[in-house]
Design an enzyme around this catalytic site. Structure first.
Site, PDB file in Angstrom:
ATOM      1  N   CYS A 164     -40.945  11.806  40.402  1.00  0.00           N
ATOM      2  CA  CYS A 164     -41.342  11.745  39.206  1.00  0.00           C
ATOM      3  C   CYS A 164     -41.579  13.228  38.897  1.00  0.00           C
ATOM      4  O   CYS A 164     -42.549  13.835  39.249  1.00  0.00           O
ATOM      5  CB  CYS A 164     -42.662  10.920  38.946  1.00  0.00           C
ATOM      6  SG  CYS A 164     -43.042  10.808  37.154  1.00  0.00           S
ATOM      7  N   LYS A 210     -43.402  -2.292  41.347  1.00  0.00           N
ATOM      8  CA  LYS A 210     -44.897  -1.682  41.257  1.00  0.00           C
ATOM      9  C   LYS A 210     -45.839  -2.868  41.601  1.00  0.00           C
ATOM     10  O   LYS A 210     -45.929  -4.152  41.115  1.00  0.00           O
ATOM     11  CB  LYS A 210     -45.067  -1.574  39.557  1.00  0.00           C
ATOM     12  CG  LYS A 210     -44.380  -0.625  38.877  1.00  0.00           C
ATOM     13  CD  LYS A 210     -44.527  -0.618  37.510  1.00  0.00           C
ATOM     14  CE  LYS A 210     -43.322   0.276  36.861  1.00  0.00           C
ATOM     15  NZ  LYS A 210     -43.545   0.357  35.293  1.00  0.00           N
ATOM     16  N   VAL A 246     -46.256   6.402  35.959  1.00  0.00           N
ATOM     17  CA  VAL A 246     -47.099   7.550  36.781  1.00  0.00           C
ATOM     18  C   VAL A 246     -47.057   8.827  35.844  1.00  0.00           C
ATOM     19  O   VAL A 246     -45.806   8.931  35.234  1.00  0.00           O
ATOM     20  CB  VAL A 246     -46.454   7.605  38.407  1.00  0.00           C
ATOM     21  CG1 VAL A 246     -46.891   6.460  38.915  1.00  0.00           C
ATOM     22  CG2 VAL A 246     -45.006   7.869  38.419  1.00  0.00           C
ATOM     23  N   GLU A 305     -51.207  10.013  31.640  1.00  0.00           N
ATOM     24  CA  GLU A 305     -50.431  10.810  31.015  1.00  0.00           C
ATOM     25  C   GLU A 305     -50.420  12.259  31.507  1.00  0.00           C
ATOM     26  O   GLU A 305     -51.613  12.875  31.602  1.00  0.00           O
ATOM     27  CB  GLU A 305     -50.464  11.044  29.532  1.00  0.00           C
ATOM     28  CG  GLU A 305     -50.080   9.573  28.611  1.00  0.00           C
ATOM     29  CD  GLU A 305     -48.722   9.739  28.780  1.00  0.00           C
ATOM     30  OE1 GLU A 305     -47.869  10.429  28.002  1.00  0.00           O
ATOM     31  OE2 GLU A 305     -48.289   8.515  29.287  1.00  0.00           O
ATOM     32  N   SER A 306     -49.354  12.805  31.860  1.00  0.00           N
ATOM     33  CA  SER A 306     -49.391  13.990  32.833  1.00  0.00           C
ATOM     34  C   SER A 306     -50.188  15.084  32.124  1.00  0.00           C
ATOM     35  O   SER A 306     -51.032  16.022  32.558  1.00  0.00           O
ATOM     36  CB  SER A 306     -48.017  14.429  33.254  1.00  0.00           C
ATOM     37  OG  SER A 306     -47.138  14.505  32.166  1.00  0.00           O
TER      38      SER A 306
END
Length: 221
Positions: free
Chosen positions: A13, A40, A53, A65-66
């Site tokens: 990811c 998942k 993710v 949320e990155s």
């Protein structure tokens, strides 16, 4: 130092990678739990409101949320990886949102399964790159001398493009010299090198070639 933290991750990811880069930059030791996004686990579905993710578990609290996770890492550790000027910081955050879309444009490009689809997705990806190129007027990083959160937001594009170019012989970033130079600078950082899982290239090629991406079949005509 943050205690009792766990990053829920998927090995390929790009959004996870950017959070790991910032953790490395800030000296944060992460416990990482990998899941398969195609299967998942129920505990993850219950944990992640968006079903995506990365997810960061801090004690009994959950952050998702990155860009939010990166900002949290920056807030709770010494030194800041964001501009001190409020307006510049807001501009950076805007471009971090733009980076989300560009990462997805690259994703659709690499998954193109026909010549027509590839042409359309390549064009959309290049349009985003062109817009980005027009806004990069400093070196070596987005804001000049200092590596910032906004740099990490765009970094995952470059390793994935390197692999795609190696296989297909084409690179939509060509013609945008400032983006290419920026990418070279980013890829040389120790935090970036350490942010990818072992055998990333083979895992990346194996997963996406099995999904029918035309680029993974060799040089394009």
């Amino acid at each position: 130092m943050i205690q009792d933290i766990e990053l829920i991750s998927f090995k390929l990811c790009p959004f996870v990678q950017r959070t790991v880069i910032i953790a490395k930059e800030k000296g944060i030791e992460l416990k990482v739990t990998y899941i398969d996004l195609a299967n998942k686990p129920d505990w993850f579905k219950a944990l992640s409101p968006l079903g995506k993710v990365p997810v960061l578990r801090v004690g009994d609290q959950v952050i998702f949320e990155s860009n939010v996770i990166m900002d949290y890492f920056d807030e709770v550790t010494p030194g800041f990886l964001r501009p001190s000027n409020s307006l510049t910081n807001a501009v950076n955050k805007s471009w971090m949102e733009f980076a989300n879309g560009l990462v997805m444009d690259q994703f659709h490009y690499l998954l193109s399964s026909s010549e027509v689809e590839l042409k359309q997705n390549r064009q959309k990806y290049r349009q985003g790159l062109e817009r980005l190129s027009q806004s990069i007027d400093k070196q070596p990083y987005f804001n000049g001398d200092d590596f910032c959160l906004v740099d990490a937001a765009f970094t995952p594009l470059f390793e994935r493009q390197r692999i795609l170019t190696q296989i297909s012989g084409e690179n939509p970033m060509e013609g945008f010299s400032n983006i290419l130079l920026w990418g070279e600078t980013l890829m040389a950082r120790p935090s970036v090198k350490a942010s990818l899982v072992d055998d990333f290239e083979n895992l990346f090629i194996g997963r996406f070639s099995s999904m029918g991406g035309l680029l993974f079949k060799g040089p394009q005509q």
